[in-house]
Design an enzyme around this catalytic site. Structure first.
Site, PDB file in Angstrom:
ATOM      1  N   TYR A 179      29.051 -20.832 -20.407  1.00 53.42           N
ATOM      2  CA  TYR A 179      29.073 -19.477 -20.951  1.00 53.42           C
ATOM      3  C   TYR A 179      27.830 -19.262 -21.815  1.00 53.42           C
ATOM      4  O   TYR A 179      27.683 -19.851 -22.873  1.00 53.42           O
ATOM      5  CB  TYR A 179      30.333 -19.240 -21.776  1.00 53.42           C
ATOM      6  CG  TYR A 179      31.629 -19.610 -21.085  1.00 53.42           C
ATOM      7  CD1 TYR A 179      31.738 -19.648 -19.696  1.00 53.42           C
ATOM      8  CD2 TYR A 179      32.765 -19.938 -21.829  1.00 53.42           C
ATOM      9  CE1 TYR A 179      32.918 -20.001 -19.071  1.00 53.42           C
ATOM     10  CE2 TYR A 179      33.954 -20.284 -21.210  1.00 53.42           C
ATOM     11  CZ  TYR A 179      34.028 -20.320 -19.826  1.00 53.42           C
ATOM     12  OH  TYR A 179      35.204 -20.676 -19.224  1.00 53.42           O
ATOM     13  N   SER A 181      42.959 -16.660 -17.574  1.00 54.07           N
ATOM     14  CA  SER A 181      43.143 -15.318 -16.989  1.00 54.07           C
ATOM     15  C   SER A 181      44.618 -14.993 -16.747  1.00 54.07           C
ATOM     16  O   SER A 181      44.986 -14.514 -15.666  1.00 54.07           O
ATOM     17  CB  SER A 181      42.343 -15.183 -15.686  1.00 54.07           C
ATOM     18  OG  SER A 181      40.958 -15.317 -15.932  1.00 54.07           O
ATOM     19  N   GLY A 231      45.303 -11.594 -15.517  1.00 53.26           N
ATOM     20  CA  GLY A 231      44.661 -11.236 -14.259  1.00 53.26           C
ATOM     21  C   GLY A 231      43.291 -10.621 -14.429  1.00 53.26           C
ATOM     22  O   GLY A 231      42.934  -9.679 -13.724  1.00 53.26           O
ATOM     23  N   ARG A 232      42.501 -11.176 -15.358  1.00 48.61           N
ATOM     24  CA  ARG A 232      41.171 -10.640 -15.682  1.00 48.61           C
ATOM     25  C   ARG A 232      41.247  -9.159 -16.073  1.00 48.61           C
ATOM     26  O   ARG A 232      40.363  -8.367 -15.747  1.00 48.61           O
ATOM     27  CB  ARG A 232      40.188 -10.851 -14.520  1.00 48.61           C
ATOM     28  CG  ARG A 232      40.007 -12.318 -14.156  1.00 48.61           C
ATOM     29  CD  ARG A 232      38.829 -12.534 -13.238  1.00 48.61           C
ATOM     30  NE  ARG A 232      38.741 -13.919 -12.787  1.00 48.61           N
ATOM     31  CZ  ARG A 232      38.170 -14.918 -13.469  1.00 48.61           C
ATOM     32  NH1 ARG A 232      37.654 -14.672 -14.650  1.00 48.61           N
ATOM     33  NH2 ARG A 232      38.123 -16.143 -12.986  1.00 48.61           N
ATOM     34  N   PHE A 238      43.502  -6.995 -15.084  1.00 47.61           N
ATOM     35  CA  PHE A 238      44.252  -6.182 -14.122  1.00 47.61           C
ATOM     36  C   PHE A 238      45.657  -5.883 -14.653  1.00 47.61           C
ATOM     37  O   PHE A 238      46.156  -4.755 -14.569  1.00 47.61           O
ATOM     38  CB  PHE A 238      44.361  -6.928 -12.794  1.00 47.61           C
ATOM     39  CG  PHE A 238      44.132  -6.052 -11.591  1.00 47.61           C
ATOM     40  CD1 PHE A 238      44.515  -4.724 -11.575  1.00 47.61           C
ATOM     41  CD2 PHE A 238      43.518  -6.558 -10.463  1.00 47.61           C
ATOM     42  CE1 PHE A 238      44.296  -3.923 -10.460  1.00 47.61           C
ATOM     43  CE2 PHE A 238      43.288  -5.782  -9.339  1.00 47.61           C
ATOM     44  CZ  PHE A 238      43.675  -4.458  -9.338  1.00 47.61           C
TER      45      PHE A 238
END
Length: 336
Positions: free
Chosen positions: A64, A213, A216-217, A219
């Site tokens: 990152y 996640s 769901g990132r 979502f």
């Protein structure tokens, strides 16, 4: 400091809060924003607020940035290192000019080089949990884990973990040195570790499971209604799950989850996080905003009844196709 329930991650003695904080989105990767623009001041405030609420388990990686994320974490924990549990990862090769080569490197010499660099970046003399980020297909896992085990003997690493690995690799690695945790994407929308038997393997071996996640990132937050909601350089535009007809099929599932969350008086993200915790796993939702880390930690107090769990799993039954979670290149690196 407020108390969050704690859990033992694996059988080697590492005790962590039932929720961690994913730090990836707090910096760019190779110059690109992840999940929109990040602000360093707000990101550091998020880490500090998490600690105030009992959330001291931070997840970062040398990828990152590269390296920028570890350095940001160092600023946030300075003077308070002993109050935090720091997990970081290596494996995506970074050269001496601090540039990603995009090669996966698990060679023993590189393991030790990467660790020393992470210690320096984080301003610490030990890492609580050190993960292999992806498996190097050209280096036997026994050699990589053997080098990681040496770092434990030297006192520079307390526990070791693996990210995105298959059952055979887990067994071989665990035979060299006890693996404390396996980290993989896991949410309503991503349950391949169940379908492929990986969860069965780690539970048999007494290895902890860390779910990245879990929303769901984004979502499952319910806030995303169109692929056009993403900035032009947002990582999610490359993911099949967020593209074309699949996107709209997934929105239908999200809408059902939102209804359940509304009925329960919580956010869809909190419902998603509480579901992962109910499975006995440790989610590490990523955020760079104080308000969201407060909401995420509040999800640890959400109780789901057996009927609610059954209803949730009926919305997105195991085996539901929600689209690949990476492009073809990314998918080739998982479950090796």
């Amino acid at each position: 400091m407020n108390e969050i329930q704690k859990t033992e991650l694996g059988r080697e003695g590492l005790v962590v809060p039932v929720i961690g904080l994913g730090c990836m989105g707090m910096t760019t990767i190779a110059g690109a924003d992840i999940y929109g623009k990040a602000d360093e001041t707000e990101a550091i405030a998020t880490i500090h607020r998490s600690l105030e609420l009992g959330g001291n388990f931070l997840d970062t990686a040398d990828l990152y940035g590269p390296l920028l994320n570890e350095r940001l974490v160092a600023k946030a924990i300075k003077g308070n290192r002993n109050r935090y549990l720091i997990a970081t990862k290596f494996g995506f090769e970074i050269d001496d000019n601090e540039q990603l080569t995009w090669r996966i490197n698990g060679e023993p010499g590189y393991v030790k080089k990467a660790l020393e660099r992470s210690l320096n970046n984080l301003g610490t003399d030990y890492i609580d949990l050190y993960y292999l980020h992806r498996v190097d297909p050209n280096t036997p896992i026994e050699e990589t884990v053997g080098a990681m085990a040496d770092l434990v003997k030297e006192g520079k690493v307390r526990y070791i973990g693996l990210s995105e690995v298959g059952s055979e690799t887990i067994r071989r690695a665990h035979g060299v040195h006890p693996i404390t945790a396996v980290q993989t994407e896991y949410s309503f929308f991503e349950r391949s570790v169940e379908e492929t038997g990986i969860l069965d393997t780690i539970q048999e071996l007494g290895i902890g499971f860390v779910a990245y996640s879990p929303v769901g990132r984004g979502f499952l937050s319910g806030a995303i209604q169109s692929p056009d909601d993403f900035p032009a350089d947002d990582f999610r535009r490359t993911i099949p799950r967020f593209q074309g007809d699949q996107f709209h099929k997934n929105i239908e599932l999200v809408d059902e989850i939102k209804k359940m969350a509304t009925d329960k008086g919580i956010t869809p993200a909190q419902l998603a996080i509480a579901w992962v915790i109910s499975k006995g796993f440790v989610p590490i939702p990523g955020t760079k905003h104080v308000a969201f880390v407060e909401q995420n930690i509040a999800a640890t107090r959400v109780q789901l009844t057996p009927d609610e769990l059954a209803k949730l799993e009926a919305i997105v039954p195991l085996g539901t196709s929600t689209g690949d979670r990476y492009d073809a290149t990314g998918m080739a690196m998982v479950n090796l």
